[in-house]
Design a protein around this motif. Sequence first.
Motif, PDB file in Angstrom:
ATOM      1  N   ALA A  76      24.559   7.416  41.696  1.00 30.11           N
ATOM      2  CA  ALA A  76      24.889   6.020  41.440  1.00 30.11           C
ATOM      3  C   ALA A  76      24.464   5.548  40.058  1.00 30.11           C
ATOM      4  O   ALA A  76      25.084   4.653  39.482  1.00 30.11           O
ATOM      5  N   ASP A  77      23.387   6.147  39.512  1.00 27.91           N
ATOM      6  CA  ASP A  77      22.927   5.713  38.196  1.00 27.91           C
ATOM      7  C   ASP A  77      23.615   6.475  37.064  1.00 27.91           C
ATOM      8  O   ASP A  77      23.264   6.309  35.893  1.00 27.91           O
ATOM      9  N   ALA A  78      24.602   7.313  37.400  1.00 23.94           N
ATOM     10  CA  ALA A  78      25.469   7.928  36.384  1.00 23.94           C
ATOM     11  C   ALA A  78      26.937   7.677  36.718  1.00 23.94           C
ATOM     12  O   ALA A  78      27.821   8.340  36.184  1.00 23.94           O
ATOM     13  N   SER A  79      27.182   6.717  37.609  1.00 24.46           N
ATOM     14  CA  SER A  79      28.533   6.257  37.927  1.00 24.46           C
ATOM     15  C   SER A  79      28.683   4.871  37.315  1.00 24.46           C
ATOM     16  O   SER A  79      27.826   4.002  37.511  1.00 24.46           O
ATOM     17  N   ILE A  80      29.755   4.670  36.576  1.00 26.06           N
ATOM     18  CA  ILE A  80      29.903   3.484  35.734  1.00 26.06           C
ATOM     19  C   ILE A  80      31.096   2.657  36.183  1.00 26.06           C
ATOM     20  O   ILE A  80      32.179   3.203  36.460  1.00 26.06           O
ATOM     21  N   ILE A  81      30.909   1.343  36.228  1.00 27.42           N
ATOM     22  CA  ILE A  81      32.001   0.425  36.524  1.00 27.42           C
ATOM     23  C   ILE A  81      32.131  -0.561  35.376  1.00 27.42           C
ATOM     24  O   ILE A  81      31.122  -1.018  34.816  1.00 27.42           O
ATOM     25  N   ALA A  82      33.368  -0.859  34.992  1.00 29.65           N
ATOM     26  CA  ALA A  82      33.641  -1.751  33.862  1.00 29.65           C
ATOM     27  C   ALA A  82      34.188  -3.068  34.392  1.00 29.65           C
ATOM     28  O   ALA A  82      35.152  -3.080  35.173  1.00 29.65           O
ATOM     29  N   TYR A  83      33.581  -4.158  33.963  1.00 32.70           N
ATOM     30  CA  TYR A  83      34.009  -5.489  34.386  1.00 32.70           C
ATOM     31  C   TYR A  83      34.565  -6.276  33.207  1.00 32.70           C
ATOM     32  O   TYR A  83      33.988  -6.270  32.110  1.00 32.70           O
ATOM     33  N   ASP A  84      35.675  -6.948  33.457  1.00 27.08           N
ATOM     34  CA  ASP A  84      36.197  -7.973  32.556  1.00 27.08           C
ATOM     35  C   ASP A  84      35.999  -9.293  33.283  1.00 27.08           C
ATOM     36  O   ASP A  84      36.819  -9.672  34.125  1.00 27.08           O
ATOM     37  N   GLY A  85      34.893  -9.945  33.026  1.00 27.82           N
ATOM     38  CA  GLY A  85      34.505 -11.070  33.862  1.00 27.82           C
ATOM     39  C   GLY A  85      34.129 -10.547  35.230  1.00 27.82           C
ATOM     40  O   GLY A  85      33.265  -9.682  35.364  1.00 27.82           O
ATOM     41  N   ASP A  86      34.812 -11.062  36.269  1.00 28.07           N
ATOM     42  CA  ASP A  86      34.564 -10.585  37.629  1.00 28.07           C
ATOM     43  C   ASP A  86      35.560  -9.512  38.051  1.00 28.07           C
ATOM     44  O   ASP A  86      35.483  -9.007  39.172  1.00 28.07           O
ATOM     45  N   ARG A  87      36.470  -9.172  37.185  1.00 32.53           N
ATOM     46  CA  ARG A  87      37.518  -8.215  37.539  1.00 32.53           C
ATOM     47  C   ARG A  87      37.105  -6.790  37.179  1.00 32.53           C
ATOM     48  O   ARG A  87      36.550  -6.544  36.097  1.00 32.53           O
ATOM     49  N   ILE A  88      37.393  -5.843  38.082  1.00 27.34           N
ATOM     50  CA  ILE A  88      37.131  -4.435  37.811  1.00 27.34           C
ATOM     51  C   ILE A  88      38.235  -3.907  36.899  1.00 27.34           C
ATOM     52  O   ILE A  88      39.406  -3.871  37.278  1.00 27.34           O
ATOM     53  N   ALA A  89      37.846  -3.512  35.692  1.00 22.71           N
ATOM     54  CA  ALA A  89      38.812  -2.981  34.734  1.00 22.71           C
ATOM     55  C   ALA A  89      38.915  -1.465  34.808  1.00 22.71           C
ATOM     56  O   ALA A  89      39.902  -0.876  34.336  1.00 22.71           O
ATOM     57  N   GLY A  90      37.914  -0.821  35.383  1.00 19.69           N
ATOM     58  CA  GLY A  90      37.925   0.632  35.514  1.00 19.69           C
ATOM     59  C   GLY A  90      36.597   1.121  36.035  1.00 19.69           C
ATOM     60  O   GLY A  90      35.626   0.354  36.139  1.00 19.69           O
ATOM     61  N   PHE A  91      36.528   2.393  36.371  1.00 25.14           N
ATOM     62  CA  PHE A  91      35.266   2.979  36.812  1.00 25.14           C
ATOM     63  C   PHE A  91      35.350   4.493  36.731  1.00 25.14           C
ATOM     64  O   PHE A  91      36.427   5.090  36.691  1.00 25.14           O
ATOM     65  N   THR A  92      34.187   5.123  36.688  1.00 26.89           N
ATOM     66  CA  THR A  92      34.075   6.571  36.802  1.00 26.89           C
ATOM     67  C   THR A  92      32.931   6.865  37.758  1.00 26.89           C
ATOM     68  O   THR A  92      31.851   6.286  37.635  1.00 26.89           O
ATOM     69  N   THR A  93      33.187   7.726  38.729  1.00 23.32           N
ATOM     70  CA  THR A  93      32.160   8.057  39.715  1.00 23.32           C
ATOM     71  C   THR A  93      31.702   9.494  39.531  1.00 23.32           C
ATOM     72  O   THR A  93      32.499  10.390  39.273  1.00 23.32           O
ATOM     73  N   SER A  94      30.411   9.692  39.697  1.00 18.20           N
ATOM     74  CA  SER A  94      29.792  11.012  39.540  1.00 18.20           C
ATOM     75  C   SER A  94      29.113  11.408  40.837  1.00 18.20           C
ATOM     76  O   SER A  94      28.457  10.586  41.483  1.00 18.20           O
ATOM     77  N   GLY A  95      29.273  12.677  41.223  1.00 20.10           N
ATOM     78  CA  GLY A  95      28.645  13.170  42.432  1.00 20.10           C
ATOM     79  C   GLY A  95      27.753  14.359  42.156  1.00 20.10           C
ATOM     80  O   GLY A  95      27.840  14.999  41.100  1.00 20.10           O
ATOM     81  N   LYS A  96      26.894  14.665  43.109  1.00 18.07           N
ATOM     82  CA  LYS A  96      26.002  15.807  42.979  1.00 18.07           C
ATOM     83  C   LYS A  96      26.795  17.104  43.116  1.00 18.07           C
ATOM     84  O   LYS A  96      27.705  17.214  43.926  1.00 18.07           O
ATOM     85  N   ARG A  97      26.426  18.092  42.315  1.00 16.64           N
ATOM     86  CA  ARG A  97      26.975  19.440  42.456  1.00 16.64           C
ATOM     87  C   ARG A  97      25.807  20.414  42.466  1.00 16.64           C
ATOM     88  O   ARG A  97      25.196  20.650  41.427  1.00 16.64           O
ATOM     89  N   GLN A  98      25.498  20.902  43.654  1.00 16.54           N
ATOM     90  CA  GLN A  98      24.353  21.773  43.835  1.00 16.54           C
ATOM     91  C   GLN A  98      23.104  21.092  43.262  1.00 16.54           C
ATOM     92  O   GLN A  98      22.936  19.885  43.385  1.00 16.54           O
ATOM     93  N   SER A  99      22.220  21.829  42.605  1.00 15.25           N
ATOM     94  CA  SER A  99      20.946  21.219  42.209  1.00 15.25           C
ATOM     95  C   SER A  99      20.852  20.906  40.728  1.00 15.25           C
ATOM     96  O   SER A  99      19.976  20.140  40.321  1.00 15.25           O
ATOM     97  N   ARG A 100      21.777  21.448  39.910  1.00 17.54           N
ATOM     98  CA  ARG A 100      21.602  21.340  38.464  1.00 17.54           C
ATOM     99  C   ARG A 100      22.697  20.551  37.758  1.00 17.54           C
ATOM    100  O   ARG A 100      22.539  20.193  36.594  1.00 17.54           O
ATOM    101  N   ASP A 101      23.813  20.301  38.439  1.00 14.58           N
ATOM    102  CA  ASP A 101      24.974  19.739  37.768  1.00 14.58           C
ATOM    103  C   ASP A 101      25.468  18.476  38.461  1.00 14.58           C
ATOM    104  O   ASP A 101      25.060  18.146  39.578  1.00 14.58           O
ATOM    105  N   GLY A 102      26.384  17.793  37.771  1.00 17.37           N
ATOM    106  CA  GLY A 102      27.104  16.674  38.348  1.00 17.37           C
ATOM    107  C   GLY A 102      28.591  16.954  38.304  1.00 17.37           C
ATOM    108  O   GLY A 102      29.052  17.884  37.632  1.00 17.37           O
ATOM    109  N   TYR A 103      29.343  16.146  39.030  1.00 13.80           N
ATOM    110  CA  TYR A 103      30.800  16.315  39.071  1.00 13.80           C
ATOM    111  C   TYR A 103      31.447  14.941  38.999  1.00 13.80           C
ATOM    112  O   TYR A 103      31.115  14.048  39.778  1.00 13.80           O
ATOM    113  N   THR A 104      32.358  14.768  38.053  1.00 15.12           N
ATOM    114  CA  THR A 104      33.105  13.520  37.988  1.00 15.12           C
ATOM    115  C   THR A 104      34.168  13.541  39.068  1.00 15.12           C
ATOM    116  O   THR A 104      35.070  14.386  39.052  1.00 15.12           O
ATOM    117  N   TRP A 105      34.065  12.625  40.011  1.00 19.08           N
ATOM    118  CA  TRP A 105      35.038  12.571  41.102  1.00 19.08           C
ATOM    119  C   TRP A 105      36.347  11.934  40.633  1.00 19.08           C
ATOM    120  O   TRP A 105      37.422  12.466  40.855  1.00 19.08           O
TER     121      TRP A 105
END
Length: 338
Positions: A240-269
């Motif tokens: 959650a602390d490497a998943s980013i959401i972009a707001y234009d005021g109160d509107r969601i303009a975009g986002f990128t979500t990151s998930g765990k991949r095993q113990s050493r890596d992350g994965y952009t969902w």
Amino acid sequence: MIAADTDRLTARLPDGYRARPFEDHDREPLVEEHNADAHPMEYQDAEEWRIWERMAPDDTQIRIVIDGPKGIAGTGHIGAGAMMRHADGAQNGGVSVFRADQGKGIGSALLAELEEEAARRGAPRLLGGASASHPLALAWAHKRGYREIGRRIESYVELASFDPAPFAAVIAAVKAAGIKLRTFADVLEGRNEDERASFYGAVYEAETPIWEDVPWATRPEHWTYEQFRRMSFDSGQMIADASIIAYDGDRIAGFTTSGKRQSRDGYTWITGTAREYRGRGLATAMKVDSLSRAKAKGLRAMLTTNDEPNKTMRGINAKLGYQMLPAHVQLEKILSRS
């Protein structure tokens, strides 16, 4: 997972081989065989496999293991798909034979069984795939009536060498336009359950047109809100602390979500922007923020997957330093309905 009747398949196999239903402890040797012939960034992990099946169960799946004189010799599976089901009832399948047991007809016997099962289910197509790094496997499939319909390309960036400095102007332009970047962790901090549910629903609503614009080789049905919530928020796998959401005021303009991949890596969902915000550098800004945070957490690499026609996102990733792994070649066979 549906139990399989394996006697019919055993009768098709060479002497000394038998088919049986998959068991949980089979994951470790299957993963070991895969990893022996894969790029390190493609290594699988048996426990992660279990996690994903809990996150996205498929109650239509049949999985079979072939035992030989020296242990497991191969495996095959078929199912409607957990998160990637198709409106026409197409089935997803796969066959893998251990290197020491290839050339004995095991793969052909497995594939015949899967195709017959797909026909029993009334499927118009059987979908599968193979790595572009395995041309013999692709040739084997082509000889059996499968054609290429697309390619999915996995890529990775090593975070130790990632430098956000070249993208400072892009990020500044996004912020100057009034777009605010926040982490999912920051947005959810201190919210009660109703407020969290409201946020989950807003992200799902924003994600729907992004999903619709992905250039799939064969478009799956969009997951339900319940599936989206279980995968993204209730599974405990989101970073959650490497998943980013972009707001234009109160509107969601975009986002990128990151998930765990095993113990050493992350994965952009998924990374996406609302249609009217595209072409402004927002996806780049969100990914730079995400990668910077993942690097600060000490992760080794961030991986992602894009369909080959998605040239915009693949171009962004290339500029960010992502390196491509061998493409996953998507295959399709049209099945007779007679």
